[in-house]
Design a protein around this motif. Structure first.
Motif, PDB file in Angstrom:
ATOM      1  N   SER A   8       0.846  -1.208   0.000  1.00 52.34           N
ATOM      2  CA  SER A   8       0.000   0.000   0.000  1.00 52.34           C
ATOM      3  C   SER A   8       0.878   1.254   0.000  1.00 52.34           C
ATOM      4  O   SER A   8       0.531   2.242   0.631  1.00 52.34           O
ATOM      5  CB  SER A   8      -0.910   0.005   1.235  1.00 52.34           C
ATOM      6  OG  SER A   8      -0.136   0.198   2.410  1.00 52.34           O
ATOM      7  N   SER A   9       2.023   1.205  -0.730  1.00 54.81           N
ATOM      8  CA  SER A   9       2.971   2.312  -0.605  1.00 54.81           C
ATOM      9  C   SER A   9       2.555   3.569  -1.352  1.00 54.81           C
ATOM     10  O   SER A   9       2.982   4.665  -1.023  1.00 54.81           O
ATOM     11  CB  SER A   9       4.355   1.878  -1.081  1.00 54.81           C
ATOM     12  OG  SER A   9       4.327   1.604  -2.455  1.00 54.81           O
ATOM     13  N   CYS A  10       1.706   3.405  -2.392  1.00 51.63           N
ATOM     14  CA  CYS A  10       1.326   4.584  -3.188  1.00 51.63           C
ATOM     15  C   CYS A  10      -0.179   4.584  -3.432  1.00 51.63           C
ATOM     16  O   CYS A  10      -0.943   4.789  -2.505  1.00 51.63           O
ATOM     17  CB  CYS A  10       2.152   4.610  -4.478  1.00 51.63           C
ATOM     18  SG  CYS A  10       1.981   6.155  -5.374  1.00 51.63           S
ATOM     19  N   ASP A  11      -0.605   4.317  -4.659  1.00 50.42           N
ATOM     20  CA  ASP A  11      -2.042   4.412  -4.931  1.00 50.42           C
ATOM     21  C   ASP A  11      -2.672   3.095  -5.352  1.00 50.42           C
ATOM     22  O   ASP A  11      -3.747   3.084  -5.941  1.00 50.42           O
ATOM     23  CB  ASP A  11      -2.314   5.509  -5.969  1.00 50.42           C
ATOM     24  CG  ASP A  11      -1.620   5.247  -7.296  1.00 50.42           C
ATOM     25  OD1 ASP A  11      -0.719   4.397  -7.333  1.00 50.42           O
ATOM     26  OD2 ASP A  11      -1.986   5.892  -8.293  1.00 50.42           O
ATOM     27  N   GLU A  12      -2.016   1.967  -5.064  1.00 51.35           N
ATOM     28  CA  GLU A  12      -2.662   0.673  -5.283  1.00 51.35           C
ATOM     29  C   GLU A  12      -2.733  -0.033  -3.939  1.00 51.35           C
ATOM     30  O   GLU A  12      -1.716  -0.141  -3.245  1.00 51.35           O
ATOM     31  CB  GLU A  12      -1.861  -0.245  -6.234  1.00 51.35           C
ATOM     32  CG  GLU A  12      -1.095   0.439  -7.327  1.00 51.35           C
ATOM     33  CD  GLU A  12      -1.939   0.746  -8.545  1.00 51.35           C
ATOM     34  OE1 GLU A  12      -3.159   0.500  -8.504  1.00 51.35           O
ATOM     35  OE2 GLU A  12      -1.388   1.263  -9.525  1.00 51.35           O
ATOM     36  N   THR A  13      -3.931  -0.527  -3.595  1.00 49.72           N
ATOM     37  CA  THR A  13      -4.048  -1.378  -2.410  1.00 49.72           C
ATOM     38  C   THR A  13      -3.988  -2.806  -2.944  1.00 49.72           C
ATOM     39  O   THR A  13      -4.823  -3.185  -3.753  1.00 49.72           O
ATOM     40  CB  THR A  13      -5.396  -1.188  -1.694  1.00 49.72           C
ATOM     41  OG1 THR A  13      -5.751   0.190  -1.739  1.00 49.72           O
ATOM     42  CG2 THR A  13      -5.320  -1.688  -0.269  1.00 49.72           C
ATOM     43  N   ALA A  14      -2.995  -3.585  -2.495  1.00 49.78           N
ATOM     44  CA  ALA A  14      -2.837  -4.910  -3.095  1.00 49.78           C
ATOM     45  C   ALA A  14      -2.542  -5.969  -2.052  1.00 49.78           C
ATOM     46  O   ALA A  14      -1.893  -5.708  -1.038  1.00 49.78           O
ATOM     47  CB  ALA A  14      -1.715  -4.866  -4.132  1.00 49.78           C
ATOM     48  N   ALA A  15      -3.045  -7.178  -2.321  1.00 44.11           N
ATOM     49  CA  ALA A  15      -2.759  -8.339  -1.470  1.00 44.11           C
ATOM     50  C   ALA A  15      -2.617  -9.551  -2.379  1.00 44.11           C
ATOM     51  O   ALA A  15      -3.293  -9.637  -3.416  1.00 44.11           O
ATOM     52  CB  ALA A  15      -3.866  -8.557  -0.449  1.00 44.11           C
ATOM     53  N   ALA A  16      -1.730 -10.461  -1.999  1.00 45.14           N
ATOM     54  CA  ALA A  16      -1.488 -11.639  -2.842  1.00 45.14           C
ATOM     55  C   ALA A  16      -1.006 -12.786  -1.976  1.00 45.14           C
ATOM     56  O   ALA A  16      -0.394 -12.565  -0.930  1.00 45.14           O
ATOM     57  CB  ALA A  16      -0.419 -11.314  -3.895  1.00 45.14           C
ATOM     58  N   VAL A  17      -1.292 -14.002  -2.422  1.00 50.38           N
ATOM     59  CA  VAL A  17      -0.729 -15.177  -1.773  1.00 50.38           C
ATOM     60  C   VAL A  17       0.206 -15.846  -2.778  1.00 50.38           C
ATOM     61  O   VAL A  17      -0.182 -16.101  -3.928  1.00 50.38           O
ATOM     62  CB  VAL A  17      -1.818 -16.174  -1.313  1.00 50.38           C
ATOM     63  CG1 VAL A  17      -1.173 -17.386  -0.648  1.00 50.38           C
ATOM     64  CG2 VAL A  17      -2.789 -15.490  -0.356  1.00 50.38           C
ATOM     65  N   VAL A  18       1.459 -16.059  -2.362  1.00 51.76           N
ATOM     66  CA  VAL A  18       2.473 -16.639  -3.253  1.00 51.76           C
ATOM     67  C   VAL A  18       3.099 -17.846  -2.557  1.00 51.76           C
ATOM     68  O   VAL A  18       3.394 -17.810  -1.369  1.00 51.76           O
ATOM     69  CB  VAL A  18       3.553 -15.582  -3.612  1.00 51.76           C
ATOM     70  CG1 VAL A  18       4.709 -16.205  -4.392  1.00 51.76           C
ATOM     71  CG2 VAL A  18       2.931 -14.445  -4.418  1.00 51.76           C
ATOM     72  N   GLU A  19       3.283 -18.905  -3.341  1.00 55.22           N
ATOM     73  CA  GLU A  19       3.850 -20.139  -2.800  1.00 55.22           C
ATOM     74  C   GLU A  19       5.324 -20.227  -3.173  1.00 55.22           C
ATOM     75  O   GLU A  19       5.679 -20.035  -4.343  1.00 55.22           O
ATOM     76  CB  GLU A  19       3.086 -21.328  -3.409  1.00 55.22           C
ATOM     77  CG  GLU A  19       3.255 -22.621  -2.655  1.00 55.22           C
ATOM     78  CD  GLU A  19       2.233 -23.642  -3.129  1.00 55.22           C
ATOM     79  OE1 GLU A  19       1.482 -24.154  -2.302  1.00 55.22           O
ATOM     80  OE2 GLU A  19       2.183 -23.905  -4.350  1.00 55.22           O
ATOM     81  N   ASP A  20       6.151 -20.524  -2.189  1.00 55.21           N
ATOM     82  CA  ASP A  20       7.594 -20.709  -2.393  1.00 55.21           C
ATOM     83  C   ASP A  20       8.261 -19.556  -3.152  1.00 55.21           C
ATOM     84  O   ASP A  20       9.218 -19.774  -3.905  1.00 55.21           O
ATOM     85  CB  ASP A  20       7.871 -22.029  -3.119  1.00 55.21           C
ATOM     86  CG  ASP A  20       7.393 -23.218  -2.278  1.00 55.21           C
ATOM     87  OD1 ASP A  20       7.330 -23.082  -1.043  1.00 55.21           O
ATOM     88  OD2 ASP A  20       7.071 -24.262  -2.868  1.00 55.21           O
ATOM     89  N   GLY A  21       7.744 -18.377  -3.003  1.00 60.88           N
ATOM     90  CA  GLY A  21       8.357 -17.193  -3.616  1.00 60.88           C
ATOM     91  C   GLY A  21       8.227 -17.117  -5.116  1.00 60.88           C
ATOM     92  O   GLY A  21       8.768 -16.203  -5.745  1.00 60.88           O
ATOM     93  N   THR A  22       7.499 -18.059  -5.708  1.00 60.78           N
ATOM     94  CA  THR A  22       7.442 -18.075  -7.172  1.00 60.78           C
ATOM     95  C   THR A  22       6.039 -18.269  -7.760  1.00 60.78           C
ATOM     96  O   THR A  22       5.735 -17.707  -8.814  1.00 60.78           O
ATOM     97  CB  THR A  22       8.326 -19.207  -7.762  1.00 60.78           C
ATOM     98  OG1 THR A  22       7.929 -20.437  -7.165  1.00 60.78           O
ATOM     99  CG2 THR A  22       9.804 -18.972  -7.493  1.00 60.78           C
ATOM    100  N   ARG A  23       5.196 -19.065  -7.103  1.00 59.75           N
ATOM    101  CA  ARG A  23       3.890 -19.383  -7.699  1.00 59.75           C
ATOM    102  C   ARG A  23       2.798 -18.491  -7.128  1.00 59.75           C
ATOM    103  O   ARG A  23       2.551 -18.483  -5.924  1.00 59.75           O
ATOM    104  CB  ARG A  23       3.520 -20.853  -7.461  1.00 59.75           C
ATOM    105  CG  ARG A  23       4.005 -21.774  -8.577  1.00 59.75           C
ATOM    106  CD  ARG A  23       3.506 -23.182  -8.368  1.00 59.75           C
ATOM    107  NE  ARG A  23       3.842 -23.707  -7.045  1.00 59.75           N
ATOM    108  CZ  ARG A  23       5.053 -24.109  -6.678  1.00 59.75           C
ATOM    109  NH1 ARG A  23       6.048 -24.052  -7.537  1.00 59.75           N
ATOM    110  NH2 ARG A  23       5.279 -24.567  -5.463  1.00 59.75           N
ATOM    111  N   ILE A  24       2.129 -17.764  -8.034  1.00 56.95           N
ATOM    112  CA  ILE A  24       1.069 -16.849  -7.599  1.00 56.95           C
ATOM    113  C   ILE A  24      -0.236 -17.624  -7.408  1.00 56.95           C
ATOM    114  O   ILE A  24      -0.745 -18.213  -8.365  1.00 56.95           O
ATOM    115  CB  ILE A  24       0.856 -15.734  -8.650  1.00 56.95           C
ATOM    116  CG1 ILE A  24       2.139 -14.909  -8.820  1.00 56.95           C
ATOM    117  CG2 ILE A  24      -0.312 -14.844  -8.261  1.00 56.95           C
ATOM    118  CD1 ILE A  24       2.047 -13.850  -9.895  1.00 56.95           C
ATOM    119  N   LEU A  25      -0.750 -17.640  -6.190  1.00 55.04           N
ATOM    120  CA  LEU A  25      -2.047 -18.289  -5.949  1.00 55.04           C
ATOM    121  C   LEU A  25      -3.170 -17.268  -6.082  1.00 55.04           C
ATOM    122  O   LEU A  25      -4.286 -17.596  -6.446  1.00 55.04           O
ATOM    123  CB  LEU A  25      -2.073 -18.956  -4.572  1.00 55.04           C
ATOM    124  CG  LEU A  25      -0.983 -20.008  -4.307  1.00 55.04           C
ATOM    125  CD1 LEU A  25      -1.200 -20.674  -2.962  1.00 55.04           C
ATOM    126  CD2 LEU A  25      -0.956 -21.066  -5.418  1.00 55.04           C
TER     127      LEU A  25
END
Ligand code: KG4
Ligand code: ZN
Length: 346
Positions: A8-25
């Motif tokens: 949330s550093s600028c103008d996008e509010t974002a959340a994500a779950v990532v597996e092992d630093g590489t796979r985007i869930l």
């Protein structure tokens, strides 16, 4: 290992779950662009209020889409800086609250380092090797060009977390230059995508803009190009708005984009050659630029990794990916974690 990332550093509010630093869930982004566009740029107070309203729904959506329960998470990674203080506070406080309530470790992430780690996310299939779109993982040593709204840094990376700054902008960041020139040309905010769009219809050779090479250094400078554009726009009567000439604006936008991309690509490829690295990575919002992506692929003798455009601009998957490598290296924060709006990577 699954990590929830929050950005949330600028103008996008974002959340994500990532597996092992590489796979985007999951990778959820609530953009405030339409709200700030009315003002021609990000209004910090408005941004923090928007983050407050968006952050919980965005986190919930990321968890639902990833189909993971809280117990299945290993840690929470959150951006602590650089960025807008009020905006950063929303992300960091919610991350701390969740970490406390669910008994999860918390990892503070540098936003710029997060941008670099977008390159580890699977789906970086756009490589220049035989034009085959094969997934690639970065290999050290490498050179990464970080081009965002606030930064233009050329970095030599010898391993995870090992950065040597080769050069940076001495004045405006590349994204900042796109945003300012878009405003000069009356193209609105955010400037990068707007310039790219109209430049498609323009002739990049219509105006020759001299390149700020800063020879003998890996530094950049974009304020001279911006001033040259301002002068041209004034001379052509575009700034006064008295003259409506879409073709001229398109030609100016294309010529400007060409000049910026030429400098970024030439200097990055030259630094990579000199440092004898194995790969070149791009990161940050300007790395979404189609001409930059095309040119670096054409002109590099080394394999290139380009995150998908949506992973170049602000997102939380990159924060979760970066958090994973910190976590693996034992670099974990605690509930005393605080924001640092002026945080530096190097
Ligand atoms: O990384 P980012 O999303 O946020 C920061 O960390 O600053 O970068 C935003 C910057 C803005 O200046 C925006 O105009 C620029 O990236 N940008 C682009 C493009 N998409 C975003 N610049 C050129 N071409 C694009 N397609
Ligand atoms: Zn960013």
């Amino acid at each position: 290992m699954r990590i929830l990332g929050i950005e949330s550093s600028c103008d996008e509010t974002a959340a994500a779950v990532v597996e092992d630093g590489t796979r985007i869930l999951s990778n959820i982004i609530a953009s405030q662009v339409e709200i700030h566009a009315r003002y021609g740029g990000v209004v910090p107070e408005v941004a923090s209020r928007q983050h407050l309203g968006n952050v919980l729904p965005v986190i919930n959506e990321a968890m639902v889409e990833a189909k993971v329960e809280w117990e299945e998470l290993e840690a929470i990674a959150v951006t602590i800086g650089p960025g807008l203080a009020g905006s950063l506070l929303v992300g960091v406080n919610i991350a701390k609250a969740i970490a406390f309530a669910k008994g999860l470790p918390i990892i503070g992430v540098n936003h710029l380092e997060g941008h670099i780690y977008a390159n580890w996310l699977v789906g970086n299939e756009e490589s220049n090797e035989g034009n085959e779109r094969v997934p690639q993982q970065p290999v050290f040593p490498l050179v990464c060009l970080i081009v965002s709204g606030g930064h233009t840094d050329l970095v030599l990376m010898k391993g995870h977390g090992k950065y040597i700054l080769l050069g940076r902008t001495r004045d405006d960041a590349a994204g900042e230059a796109f945003d300012k020139v878009a405003r000069i040309l009356g193209l609105g905010y955010p400037g990068g995508p707007a310039i790219q769009r109209v430049a498609d219809e323009g002739n990049a050779n219509a105006y020759y803009l001299s390149r700020p090479w800063l020879r003998g250094t890996d530094d950049f400078s974009f304020s001279g190009l911006k001033t040259a554009m301002l002068r041209l726009a004034q001379e052509q009567g575009i700034m006064s708005g008295a003259i409506q000439r879409p073709q001229m604006v398109a030609d100016l936008a294309a010529s400007f984009q060409e000049a910026v991309v030429d400098v970024l690509v030439t200097k990055t490829v030259e630094a990579a050659r000199r440092c004898q690295v194995k790969q070149i990575l791009l990161a940050g919002g300007v790395a979404a630029n189609e001409l930059l992506r095309q040119r670096i692929s054409e002109r590099s003798f080394l394999p290139i990794i380009l995150p998908k455009a949506i992973l170049c601009t602000d997102n939380a998957a990159m924060i979760a990916a970066c958090g994973y490598f910190h976590y693996r290296g034992g670099d974990i924060s605690d509930l005393n974690l605080d924001i640092n709006p002026g945080l530096k990577l190097m």
